[in-house]
Write a protein that holds these residues in place. Structure first.
Motif, PDB file in Angstrom:
ATOM      1  N   TYR A 185       0.882  -1.184   0.166  1.00 10.45           N
ATOM      2  CA  TYR A 185      -0.010  -0.049  -0.109  1.00 10.45           C
ATOM      3  C   TYR A 185       0.937   1.219   0.028  1.00 10.45           C
ATOM      4  N   ASP A 186       0.605   2.262  -0.884  1.00 11.07           N
ATOM      5  CA  ASP A 186       1.523   3.388  -1.111  1.00 11.07           C
ATOM      6  C   ASP A 186       0.919   4.777  -0.381  1.00 11.07           C
ATOM      7  N   SER A 187      -0.490   4.678  -0.583  1.00 11.26           N
ATOM      8  CA  SER A 187      -0.926   6.213   0.042  1.00 11.26           C
ATOM      9  C   SER A 187      -2.293   5.849   0.880  1.00 11.26           C
ATOM     10  N   VAL A 188      -2.907   4.555   0.446  1.00  8.38           N
ATOM     11  CA  VAL A 188      -4.242   4.186   1.226  1.00  8.38           C
ATOM     12  C   VAL A 188      -4.053   2.867   1.704  1.00  8.38           C
ATOM     13  N   LEU A 189      -4.827   2.542   3.012  1.00 10.14           N
ATOM     14  CA  LEU A 189      -5.028   1.353   3.342  1.00 10.14           C
ATOM     15  C   LEU A 189      -6.121   0.880   4.052  1.00 10.14           C
ATOM     16  N   ILE A 190      -6.447  -0.428   3.806  1.00  9.94           N
ATOM     17  CA  ILE A 190      -7.532  -0.910   4.229  1.00  9.94           C
ATOM     18  C   ILE A 190      -7.482  -1.147   5.713  1.00  9.94           C
ATOM     19  N   ASP A 191      -8.702  -0.537   6.508  1.00 11.93           N
ATOM     20  CA  ASP A 191      -8.726  -0.515   8.050  1.00 11.93           C
ATOM     21  C   ASP A 191      -9.195  -1.802   8.408  1.00 11.93           C
ATOM     22  N   GLU A 192      -9.484  -1.989   9.754  1.00 17.15           N
ATOM     23  CA  GLU A 192     -10.303  -3.215  10.362  1.00 17.15           C
ATOM     24  C   GLU A 192     -11.558  -3.235  10.054  1.00 17.15           C
ATOM     25  N   ASN A 193     -12.332  -2.390   9.610  1.00 19.02           N
ATOM     26  CA  ASN A 193     -13.656  -2.536   9.166  1.00 19.02           C
ATOM     27  C   ASN A 193     -13.694  -2.665   7.515  1.00 19.02           C
ATOM     28  N   GLY A 194     -12.557  -2.960   6.920  1.00 19.29           N
ATOM     29  CA  GLY A 194     -12.686  -3.020   5.501  1.00 19.29           C
ATOM     30  C   GLY A 194     -12.850  -1.810   4.694  1.00 19.29           C
TER      31      GLY A 194
ATOM     32  N   ARG B  58      -5.809  -8.753  -2.614  1.00 17.87           N
ATOM     33  CA  ARG B  58      -5.287  -7.557  -2.193  1.00 17.87           C
ATOM     34  C   ARG B  58      -3.859  -7.662  -1.705  1.00 17.87           C
ATOM     35  N   PHE B  59      -3.030  -6.511  -1.927  1.00 18.16           N
ATOM     36  CA  PHE B  59      -1.642  -6.258  -1.204  1.00 18.16           C
ATOM     37  C   PHE B  59      -1.673  -6.901   0.144  1.00 18.16           C
ATOM     38  N   PRO B  60      -0.447  -7.441   0.560  1.00 19.91           N
ATOM     39  CA  PRO B  60      -0.362  -7.886   1.848  1.00 19.91           C
ATOM     40  C   PRO B  60      -0.359  -6.741   3.000  1.00 19.91           C
ATOM     41  N   GLU B  61      -1.050  -7.317   4.027  1.00 16.20           N
ATOM     42  CA  GLU B  61      -1.191  -6.424   5.279  1.00 16.20           C
ATOM     43  C   GLU B  61       0.283  -6.512   5.890  1.00 16.20           C
TER      44      GLU B  61
ATOM     45  N   THR C 223       4.241 -12.624  -1.544  1.00 14.97           N
ATOM     46  CA  THR C 223       2.813 -12.510  -1.914  1.00 14.97           C
ATOM     47  C   THR C 223       2.494 -11.948  -3.232  1.00 14.97           C
ATOM     48  N   LYS C 224       1.604 -12.771  -3.967  1.00 15.13           N
ATOM     49  CA  LYS C 224       1.427 -12.417  -5.239  1.00 15.13           C
ATOM     50  C   LYS C 224      -0.133 -12.488  -5.646  1.00 15.13           C
ATOM     51  N   SER C 225      -0.517 -11.881  -6.791  1.00 14.13           N
ATOM     52  CA  SER C 225      -2.038 -11.891  -7.159  1.00 14.13           C
ATOM     53  C   SER C 225      -2.361 -13.271  -7.300  1.00 14.13           C
TER      54      SER C 225
END
Length: 232
Positions: free
Chosen positions: A39-48, A118-121, A140-142
């Motif tokens: 993730y470069d500029s945004v991230l998925i939080d715990e609520n998705g 999705r990209f790895p957390e 990690t890959k697609s």
């Protein structure tokens, strides 16, 4: 465990076979443009939900990228009969597959690739030079690449040669590998390991699948292996 490494047959791979080395490649030159993505500029939080990275997280992303840029890998598969692997990585079935027998105690540093959408957390709030975090990104890959059943040997350097991870116990040739290439590679392989198995893939007569034929005497290549696209 057996690890399978698909290759073309050329001057460099013949030289590496002679010296019993693998080339540690630069993943940024691979055919997947998403290699080592995070993730470069945004991230998925715990609520998705998506949220913007804060300044600490953005700074750590840059540190991660600087560190990852130094990493190299050697790619293997756990599958030797996949049609697409032969087509994509073994010169359209004209190359070879090296088979390594790696004992359990030597599997350190070889990791199974995880496939996801999705990209790895990873933890972007702490020190970004963690090897474990980088390993997660490197492996990690697609999910689109899941068919490769890939394993990766990870190095903190790249564009270099490194010794085999285990014993080279078999060489498998593609169903289109030229007869003269088979003889040339076999001569090198047998000189390094007199008991090495020599095999060749063949096309099934009724299904879209590949099979394998192994010769008993690795110093005598069968004449019928001259047949291009052999069907059995």
């Amino acid at each position: 465990m057996k690890f399978y490494r698909f290759q073309s047959i050329n001057k460099l791979t013949l030289q590496n076979l002679t010296n019993q080395n693998n080339w540690v490649a630069d993943p940024f030159e691979f055919n997947d443009p998403f290699e080592f993505s995070l993730y470069d500029s945004v991230l998925i939080d715990e609520n998705g939900d998506f949220r913007n990275l804060n300044h600490i997280e953005k700074a750590n992303v840059m540190k991660f990228k600087d560190s990852i840029n130094e990493y190299g890998v050697v790619c293997y598969s756990s599958d030797s009969t996949n049609n697409l692997l032969w087509a994509h990585y073994a010169d359209n079935h004209k190359g070879m597959c090296l088979v390594f027998d790696v004992p359990k105690e030597k599997e350190d540093g070889i990791y199974k690739v995880k496939y996801q959408e999705r990209f790895p957390e990873i933890n972007l709030t702490d020190d970004a030079n963690s090897h474990e975090e980088i390993k997660t990104i490197v492996t990690t890959k697609s999910i689109e690449w899941k068919y490769e059943n890939e394993y990766r040997q990870i190095f903190i350097m790249k564009n270099m040669l490194y010794e085999y991870p285990g014993i080279l116990v078999e060489i498998i040739f593609g169903c289109r590998t030229p007869y003269e290439d088979i003889k040339m590679v076999t001569n090198i392989a047998v000189s390094k390991n007199p008991s090495i198995k020599i095999s060749k893939m063949h096309m099934d007569k009724t299904t879209y699948s590949l099979g394998k034929v192994t010769i008993g005497n690795n110093t005598v290549i069968p004449e019928f292996w001259r047949i291009n696209g052999l069907r059995i």
